[in-house]
Scaffold this motif. Structure first.
Motif, PDB file in Angstrom:
ATOM      1  N   ARG A  95      -1.167   4.252   8.336  1.00  0.00           N
ATOM      2  CA  ARG A  95      -1.566   2.848   8.395  1.00  0.00           C
ATOM      3  C   ARG A  95      -0.333   1.968   8.670  1.00  0.00           C
ATOM      4  O   ARG A  95      -0.385   1.045   9.483  1.00  0.00           O
ATOM      5  N   ALA A  96       0.769   2.288   7.979  1.00  0.00           N
ATOM      6  CA  ALA A  96       1.994   1.504   8.156  1.00  0.00           C
ATOM      7  C   ALA A  96       2.524   1.641   9.585  1.00  0.00           C
ATOM      8  O   ALA A  96       3.079   0.702  10.149  1.00  0.00           O
ATOM      9  N   GLN A  97       2.325   2.843  10.167  1.00  0.00           N
ATOM     10  CA  GLN A  97       2.845   3.088  11.525  1.00  0.00           C
ATOM     11  C   GLN A  97       1.930   2.544  12.615  1.00  0.00           C
ATOM     12  O   GLN A  97       2.356   2.367  13.753  1.00  0.00           O
ATOM     13  N   ASP A 113      -1.790   5.886   3.914  1.00  0.00           N
ATOM     14  CA  ASP A 113      -0.891   4.728   3.821  1.00  0.00           C
ATOM     15  C   ASP A 113       0.249   4.839   4.839  1.00  0.00           C
ATOM     16  O   ASP A 113       0.673   3.839   5.416  1.00  0.00           O
ATOM     17  N   LYS A 114       0.742   6.079   5.042  1.00  0.00           N
ATOM     18  CA  LYS A 114       1.858   6.286   5.979  1.00  0.00           C
ATOM     19  C   LYS A 114       1.396   5.977   7.417  1.00  0.00           C
ATOM     20  O   LYS A 114       2.048   5.230   8.147  1.00  0.00           O
TER      21      LYS A 114
END
Ligand SMILES: [Zn+2]
Length: 234
Positions: A177-179, A174-175
């Motif tokens: 993916r967000a970046q 998730d981290k």
């Protein structure tokens, strides 16, 4: 999981950009314009109706005065020639006044007729646009519900998939993916990371090939989670 997330992002994008949304915007703008025209016509009809009533009253007043003068003349009570002459002059002047007042009233009535026609047309246009807005809103709701059902199905699928992945890996995914614009994990195919599309150099490939299957890999170029596949060409 990445596949599901891409599908979820596409569905959300589609939902936010349904053609009905743009059409509704357009219809609402049009309605505001037509309604402003309708309000203007309504004001004009009210003003002209008041003008016409005022003109009616004026004509009636002058007519009443003329009738009184005519009665005085007919009664034969006015005998002084000077008074008679002035009475006759006044009758002529009152007739002229009545004529011009009636002309003016006729003009007001014609303007009122035009304004009323404009008001009727604008009222009809507003009603037609309201009907189209209702129709388009129904279409939008229908399309949005269909996408919402897809979204719900995909989210259930995602939850089920997430249960099979360890928490730290989900957190990392998730981290990243967000970046990285929604893509946190990419397949390694033919020595290329499908996230950044760059070919991975020989030394890094040898290192990847030597890494145990259950260890999480990161792309040396873009840092995304790298998924080994059958055609990674390691
Ligand atoms: Zn990469």
């Amino acid at each position: 999981m990445q596949g599901i997330d891409v599908a979820l992002a596409q569905l959300s994008h589609r939902r936010a950009n349904l053609p009905q949304i743009a059409r509704l915007d357009q219809l609402r703008t049009e309605r505001a314009e037509v309604d402003a025209r309708r309000v203007q016509a309504q004001t004009r009809v009210s003003d002209l109706t008041a003008d016409q009533e005022q003109a009616d009253k004026e004509v009636a007043n002058v007519r009443a005065r003329r009738d009184r003068d005519q009665q005085r003349l007919d009664s034969g009570q006015v005998t002084n020639p000077k008074d008679l002459q002035s009475l006759q002059h006044e009758l002529v002047a009152l007739d002229r006044r009545i004529g011009s007042l009636e002309d003016a009233e006729l003009e007001v009535m014609e303007e009122l007729e035009t304004a009323q026609a404009e008001l009727d047309a604008a009222t009809g246009d507003v009603a037609e646009l309201d009907a189209r807005i209702t129709e388009e809103t129904t279409e939008l709701d229908k399309a949005a519900s269909a996408i919402d059902a897809d979204l719900a199905e995909r989210r259930t699928e995602r939850d089920a998939t997430a249960q099979r992945v360890s928490d730290p890996l989900i957190t990392l995914y998730d981290k990243v993916r967000a970046q990285h614009g929604g893509v946190g994990a990419a397949a390694l195919r033919h020595k290329r990371c499908e996230g950044c599309r760059l070919e991975i150099n020989g030394a890094d490939l040898r290192e990847i090939a030597a890494t145990p299957d259950d260890e999480v890999l990161r792309c040396p170029e873009c840092n995304r989670i790298l998924i080994r596949t059958e055609d990674s060409d390691l």
